[in-house]
Write an enzyme that holds these catalytic residues in place. Structure first.
Site, PDB file in Angstrom:
ATOM      1  N   LYS A  52       0.836  -1.205   0.000  1.00  0.00           N
ATOM      2  CA  LYS A  52       0.000   0.000   0.000  1.00  0.00           C
ATOM      3  C   LYS A  52       0.869   1.252   0.000  1.00  0.00           C
ATOM      4  O   LYS A  52       0.607   2.206  -0.739  1.00  0.00           O
ATOM      5  CB  LYS A  52      -0.945  -0.016   1.220  1.00  0.00           C
ATOM      6  CG  LYS A  52      -2.032  -1.075   1.121  1.00  0.00           C
ATOM      7  CD  LYS A  52      -2.803  -1.299   2.419  1.00  0.00           C
ATOM      8  CE  LYS A  52      -3.762  -2.484   2.271  1.00  0.00           C
ATOM      9  NZ  LYS A  52      -4.504  -2.818   3.493  1.00  0.00           N
ATOM     10  N   GLN A  96      -4.526  -1.801   9.760  1.00  0.00           N
ATOM     11  CA  GLN A  96      -4.423  -3.118   9.125  1.00  0.00           C
ATOM     12  C   GLN A  96      -4.941  -4.206  10.063  1.00  0.00           C
ATOM     13  O   GLN A  96      -4.573  -4.258  11.239  1.00  0.00           O
ATOM     14  CB  GLN A  96      -2.955  -3.382   8.718  1.00  0.00           C
ATOM     15  CG  GLN A  96      -2.744  -4.651   7.904  1.00  0.00           C
ATOM     16  CD  GLN A  96      -3.384  -4.609   6.518  1.00  0.00           C
ATOM     17  OE1 GLN A  96      -3.558  -3.557   5.932  1.00  0.00           O
ATOM     18  NE2 GLN A  96      -3.744  -5.767   5.999  1.00  0.00           N
ATOM     19  N   ASP A 119     -10.908   2.656   4.276  1.00  0.00           N
ATOM     20  CA  ASP A 119     -11.198   1.221   4.133  1.00  0.00           C
ATOM     21  C   ASP A 119     -12.707   0.991   3.959  1.00  0.00           C
ATOM     22  O   ASP A 119     -13.124  -0.083   3.541  1.00  0.00           O
ATOM     23  CB  ASP A 119     -10.763   0.471   5.403  1.00  0.00           C
ATOM     24  CG  ASP A 119      -9.510  -0.365   5.198  1.00  0.00           C
ATOM     25  OD1 ASP A 119      -9.242  -0.755   4.049  1.00  0.00           O
ATOM     26  OD2 ASP A 119      -8.813  -0.622   6.199  1.00  0.00           O
TER      27      ASP A 119
HETATM   28  N1  GUN Z   1      -6.787  -7.144   6.278  1.00  0.00           N
HETATM   29  C1  GUN Z   1      -7.181  -7.852   5.203  1.00  0.00           C
HETATM   30  N2  GUN Z   1      -7.790  -7.064   4.306  1.00  0.00           N
HETATM   31  C2  GUN Z   1      -7.789  -5.815   4.812  1.00  0.00           C
HETATM   32  C3  GUN Z   1      -8.250  -4.566   4.350  1.00  0.00           C
HETATM   33  O1  GUN Z   1      -8.826  -4.414   3.278  1.00  0.00           O
HETATM   34  N3  GUN Z   1      -8.036  -3.507   5.174  1.00  0.00           N
HETATM   35  C4  GUN Z   1      -7.424  -3.631   6.369  1.00  0.00           C
HETATM   36  N4  GUN Z   1      -7.284  -2.542   7.124  1.00  0.00           N
HETATM   37  N5  GUN Z   1      -6.970  -4.782   6.835  1.00  0.00           N
HETATM   38  C5  GUN Z   1      -7.140  -5.868   6.063  1.00  0.00           C
END
Ligand code: GUN
Length: 293
Positions: A52, A96, A119
């Site tokens: 990211k 995350q 998100d």
């Molecule tokens: N863990 C797995 N997928 C995601 C996501 O899309 N966002 C976040 N913050 N954590 C994750």
């Protein structure tokens, strides 16, 4: 059969975002800034977050990675969330997941300012999505909608069967596919572990969204000729011929299902790369204050 190439589409969309960022800055706007909180040292999470941050660099965003030890208390993490909520330079951020067991994910999610929740996990944004209001769509469903849109796959009047009802994939995808919009207007069936005769439900599908987290779960006998297949699974299966000892497979038995399908996403290189693109698009929206004006 046509492959839906997520890797290539993500590259195209990132290039488009990079142009928009240049234009935004040239017209006196601020540089979009995404932050990510990473708690502990879950190796998969570290890879996702690194990806990211790298993607932010590629499109000209600023990014900030906030790393915390797995031993952080919930109160301390809430303090970090509060700081990001109040920092005017941060347009959006993510925490995350998964978080360590002693931390209540829901409490953290609720503390994120909805206008910075890129998100799209906060109840306010999920509620807005359910009502069809402008919002930050969750990354994985948003990525799949983009794929259907860019490949001009007809969804209106089709029967979409979603396998798996998670809060971040199956449930939001079932809502999006039923909405009255270009990529939507499907009749949707949301299937899960208590569904009776799941194979029969899937066989009726024109569009299958496999988000169950089980390798090769969708087999050729469950797929109607000409179906569109979106495979969300990223499963490790042992493979001693590989140096790392495993390979990644989806929730769909690709080898046998692909010849029956009209469109199919591969794993890797399908839905996965599109999730980061969604996050970038949401961050750009946050920077432009398009959702919360
Ligand atoms: N863990 C797995 N997928 C995601 C996501 O899309 N966002 C976040 N913050 N954590 C994750």
């Amino acid at each position: 059969m046509q492959l839906i190439d997520g890797k290539s589409l993500a590259k195209t969309i990132k290039a488009e975002i990079a142009i928009e960022v240049k234009q935004l800055i040239a017209s006196g706007g601020k540089t979009p800034h995404l932050a990510a909180i990473l708690v502990g040292d879950n190796p998969a999470s570290a890879v996702y977050v690194r990806n990211k941050v790298r993607s932010c660099d590629q499109v000209g965003f600023h990014s900030t990675l906030v790393r915390k030890e797995a031993s952080i208390t919930q109160e301390e993490l809430l303090e970090v969330v509060k700081e990001l909520n109040e920092n005017p330079d941060i347009d959006g951020y993510i925490v995350q997941l998964p978080l360590p067991k002693h931390i209540d994910e829901e409490a953290i999610n609720l503390a994120i300012a909805p206008e910075k929740d890129v998100d799209g996990f906060h109840p306010m944004n999920i509620g807005r999505m359910a009502l069809g209001l402008e919002t930050y769509l969750p990354a994985t469903p948003f990525g799949m909608v983009q794929m259907l849109d860019r490949y001009n796959i007809e969804t209106s009047g089709k029967h979409c069967v979603v396998i798996g009802r998670s809060n971040i994939v199956g449930t939001p995808m079932s809502l999006l596919m039923s909405r009255k919009m270009k990529t939507g207007n499907c009749t949707v069936t949301l299937t899960h572990s208590r569904t009776k005769d799941l194979a029969a439900e899937v066989r009726r599908a024109d569009i299958i969204v496999a988000a169950i987290g089980m390798p090769n779960f969708v087999t050729a006998d469950m797929v109607k000729e000409g179906a569109v297949i979106l495979d969300v699974g990223i499963n490790r299966v042992e493979d001693t011929s590989r140096k790392r000892g495993y390979r990644l497979v989806g929730d769909v038995d690709f080898e046998n299902v692909a010849p029956k399908s009209s469109f199919i996403t591969p794993v890797p290189g399908g839905v996965g790369p599109m999730t980061v693109t969604s996050l970038l698009m949401n961050t750009l929206k946050a920077c432009r204050k398009e959702v919360y004006k």
